[in-house]
Design a protein around this motif. Structure first.
Motif, short mmCIF file in Angstrom:
data_model
loop_
_atom_site.label_atom_id
_atom_site.label_comp_id
_atom_site.label_asym_id
_atom_site.label_seq_id
_atom_site.Cartn_x
_atom_site.Cartn_y
_atom_site.Cartn_z
N LYS A 141 0.73 -1.19 -0.10
CA LYS A 141 0.06 0.02 -0.10
C LYS A 141 0.98 1.18 0.12
CE LYS A 141 -3.98 2.18 2.18
NZ LYS A 141 -3.44 3.65 2.37
N TYR A 142 2.11 1.31 0.77
CA TYR A 142 2.83 2.24 0.85
C TYR A 142 3.54 2.66 -0.67
CZ TYR A 142 7.03 5.32 2.10
OH TYR A 142 8.00 6.19 2.30
N LYS A 143 3.70 1.65 -1.27
CA LYS A 143 4.17 1.86 -2.63
C LYS A 143 3.29 2.16 -3.62
CE LYS A 143 7.64 -1.89 -2.01
NZ LYS A 143 7.91 -3.24 -2.62
N SER A 144 2.07 1.66 -3.36
CA SER A 144 0.82 2.17 -4.18
C SER A 144 0.86 3.71 -4.24
CB SER A 144 -0.37 1.31 -4.01
OG SER A 144 -1.50 1.73 -4.67
N ASP A 145 0.36 4.15 -2.61
CA ASP A 145 0.31 5.43 -2.25
C ASP A 145 1.41 6.29 -2.96
OD1 ASP A 145 -1.99 4.45 -1.25
OD2 ASP A 145 -1.10 4.70 0.91
N LEU A 146 2.58 5.99 -2.80
CA LEU A 146 3.83 6.67 -3.36
C LEU A 146 3.41 6.94 -4.84
CD1 LEU A 146 7.05 5.91 -1.16
CD2 LEU A 146 5.65 7.91 -0.91
N LEU A 147 3.18 6.07 -5.42
CA LEU A 147 3.10 6.14 -6.83
C LEU A 147 2.07 7.11 -7.22
CD1 LEU A 147 3.40 2.47 -8.17
CD2 LEU A 147 4.82 4.33 -8.75
N ALA A 148 0.92 7.04 -6.65
CA ALA A 148 -0.38 7.86 -6.78
C ALA A 148 0.23 9.32 -6.53
CB ALA A 148 -1.42 7.54 -6.04
N TRP A 149 0.98 9.67 -5.32
CA TRP A 149 1.50 10.81 -4.97
C TRP A 149 2.47 11.61 -6.06
CZ3 TRP A 149 6.40 12.35 -3.70
CH2 TRP A 149 6.76 13.70 -2.97
N GLU A 150 3.38 10.56 -6.57
CA GLU A 150 4.20 11.11 -7.58
C GLU A 150 3.33 11.38 -8.88
OE1 GLU A 150 8.11 9.63 -9.98
OE2 GLU A 150 7.42 8.46 -8.21
N ASN A 151 2.10 10.69 -9.18
CA ASN A 151 1.64 10.93 -10.33
C ASN A 151 0.71 12.19 -10.25
OD1 ASN A 151 0.44 10.48 -12.91
ND2 ASN A 151 -1.10 9.07 -12.04
N ASP A 197 9.14 0.61 -25.53
CA ASP A 197 9.57 -0.35 -24.62
C ASP A 197 9.67 0.22 -23.44
OD1 ASP A 197 8.86 -2.55 -26.40
OD2 ASP A 197 11.03 -2.86 -26.80
N ASP A 198 10.47 1.27 -23.47
CA ASP A 198 10.71 2.16 -22.15
C ASP A 198 9.50 2.83 -21.65
OD1 ASP A 198 13.25 1.20 -22.22
OD2 ASP A 198 14.24 2.88 -23.45
N TYR A 199 8.65 3.35 -22.65
CA TYR A 199 7.55 4.17 -22.37
C TYR A 199 6.71 2.95 -21.38
CZ TYR A 199 3.16 6.97 -22.47
OH TYR A 199 2.11 7.74 -21.99
N LEU A 200 6.24 1.88 -21.95
CA LEU A 200 5.38 1.06 -21.16
C LEU A 200 6.01 0.42 -19.84
CD1 LEU A 200 4.26 -1.04 -24.42
CD2 LEU A 200 2.98 0.44 -23.32
N LYS A 201 7.38 0.17 -19.80
CA LYS A 201 7.99 -0.12 -18.69
C LYS A 201 7.98 0.71 -17.63
CE LYS A 201 12.61 -1.78 -17.08
NZ LYS A 201 13.97 -2.06 -17.21
N LYS A 202 8.16 1.99 -17.94
CA LYS A 202 8.10 3.14 -17.01
C LYS A 202 6.98 3.90 -16.69
CE LYS A 202 13.02 3.99 -17.80
NZ LYS A 202 14.01 5.00 -18.07
N ASN A 203 5.71 3.71 -17.59
CA ASN A 203 4.39 4.41 -17.55
C ASN A 203 3.95 4.59 -15.90
OD1 ASN A 203 1.35 4.42 -17.66
ND2 ASN A 203 2.13 5.57 -19.49
N ILE A 204 3.81 5.47 -15.59
CA ILE A 204 3.26 5.58 -14.26
C ILE A 204 2.02 5.23 -13.92
CG2 ILE A 204 2.44 7.99 -14.13
CD1 ILE A 204 3.99 8.21 -11.40
N ASN A 205 1.12 5.19 -14.74
CA ASN A 205 -0.11 4.64 -14.64
C ASN A 205 -0.19 3.09 -14.75
OD1 ASN A 205 -1.76 7.15 -14.84
ND2 ASN A 205 -1.21 7.25 -16.87
N LEU A 206 0.76 2.52 -15.73
CA LEU A 206 0.92 1.22 -15.55
C LEU A 206 1.45 0.65 -14.16
CD1 LEU A 206 1.96 0.10 -19.05
CD2 LEU A 206 -0.27 -0.38 -17.95
N LEU A 207 2.29 1.42 -13.79
CA LEU A 207 3.01 0.82 -12.49
C LEU A 207 2.12 1.01 -11.55
CD1 LEU A 207 6.45 2.83 -12.90
CD2 LEU A 207 6.08 0.53 -13.07
#
Length: 397
Positions: A99-109, A213-223
């Protein structure tokens, strides 16, 4: 006459992801929201640890038959702690981490969305500035066309309709100038909503092309969607442990002081206990539906992730298609500019010989300038497309 320069886009990765660009209130809000996430994580990862309880009490008892009267004071300290939950403790900690990782990704987004708004607004300001300069040359040509139509009309070589069209064309171009000035002012005001810096104080970024490939790998919405899959899966595993054996450790230490008010005596008593308790769930009517729902949440998140991959892939292809279109436009425009160079050279020679008017030469030079502005505008359009891709990718700190 102003010299046209294609936008000097400076590479500045630090500036691209720097929350210092935000005004004070927005920056503090982002920092507070991150602190909330961190404090929530600290609380969640230790949620399996039971509190240590301190209990105290006073009691007074009186018997009317035996004429007994007593007063007692007690205090105890103890806790009941789960020490084995068939993996439930580990999954509780894993869930907190996920959850911490998920919340941080949402915050960064959210941060990237704010920064994207700033940089897109900067590019729009540059674009509008160039369009306004271009419009001035277009207005000059409309002036010349109107002058020529007036001369033709006065000489009987043009009717009033053509003259009126020339007047209306000039007025339309003048209105375009006004609209561009207002749009430029609005863009600067919009920028001020997000940052205290003036647009001249912020370096633009060279948003270079990113491979698919890099875009799909690093896309923050996918992450983020992947993190939700992990979160749902961990939650499902944790829910299953609720219906498995659990062991609790209980301990208690107490002290009691009693006063016999009848014969005026006093007694003290200390005690302690420790125990292990095994709990084995046998039947729960809601077990099947609860676990099935939790399992379906995992499937739902996996389907969301798959759907998001398709969307992100298509968004990338659409952006690249638009970029290719602008680049093809520029190829055509460059060919036009070469053609105008040839026409200007010929016209300058004929103008020197008195065989063509100054108006013809000025229209050609203005039109070449207008085409050069189109090049600059398309370069900004390309950067706007790359910016969307850039701010959809995770920042590597």
């Amino acid at each position: 006459m102003k010299k046209i320069v294609i936008l000097p886009l400076l590479c500045s990765f630090i500036f691209a992801n720097d929350l210092n660009l935000l005004n004070k209130d927005k920056k503090e809000l982002r920092e507070v929201e991150k602190q909330i996430i961190q404090e929530d994580y600290k609380s969640s990862k230790n949620s399996w640890i039971s509190p240590l309880n301190l209990n105290s009490g006073l009691s007074r008892s009186h018997s009317f038959n035996d004429k007994e009267d007593s007063f007692s004071k007690s205090v105890s300290i103890g806790f009941t702690q789960s020490i084995y939950e068939s993996g439930g403790i580990e999954f509780t900690i894993d869930y907190a981490n996920d959850k911490y990782k998920s919340d941080l990704l949402a915050w960064e987004n959210d941060n990237l969305t704010l920064l994207e708004t700033i940089y897109e607004t900067l590019l729009q300001i540059k674009k509008l500035t160039i369009q306004l300069e271009q419009s001035e040359y277009q207005l000059k040509n409309k002036d010349i066309e109107l002058i020529l139509k007036k001369i033709q009309y006065e000489n009987g070589k043009s009717d009033i309709t053509e003259l009126n069209d020339a007047i209306m064309a000039k007025n339309t171009q003048y209105k375009t100038n006004i609209d561009l000035k207002n749009s430029l002012k609005e863009s600067k005001l919009n920028l001020a909503k997000y940052t205290d810096l003036k647009y001249e104080q912020i370096n633009l970024i060279d948003f270079n092309k990113i491979k698919k490939d890099d875009y799909l790998k690093k896309n923050i919405n996918l992450l983020y969607e992947k993190s939700l899959v992990n979160l749902a899966d961990t939650s499902y595993k944790k829910d299953k442990t609720d219906y498995l054996p659990q062991v609790n450790l209980s301990t208690n230490v107490g002290y009691t002081n009693s006063d016999d008010l009848t014969d005026n005596t006093q007694s003290d008593n200390s005690s302690g206990s420790i125990s292990l308790n095994l709990s084995l769930p046998i039947y729960d009517i809601n077990k099947k539906s609860t676990l099935e729902k939790s399992k379906l949440e995992v499937l739902k998140q996996k389907l969301n992730l798959s759907d998001m991959k398709t969307q992100v892939s298509n968004e990338y292809e659409e952006a690249i298609t638009r970029i290719d279109t602008f680049e093809n436009y520029n190829k055509i425009i460059n060919e036009n500019i070469k053609l105008y160079d040839d026409l200007i050279e010929v016209n300058e020679a004929s103008n020197s010989a008195g065989m063509s008017s100054d108006y013809d030469l000025e229209i050609l030079k203005n039109t070449k300038k207008i085409n050069q502005y189109d090049l600059a505008i398309n370069e900004i359009n390309i950067q706007l497309e790359y910016a969307k891709l850039y701010f959809n990718t995770k920042v590597n700190n």
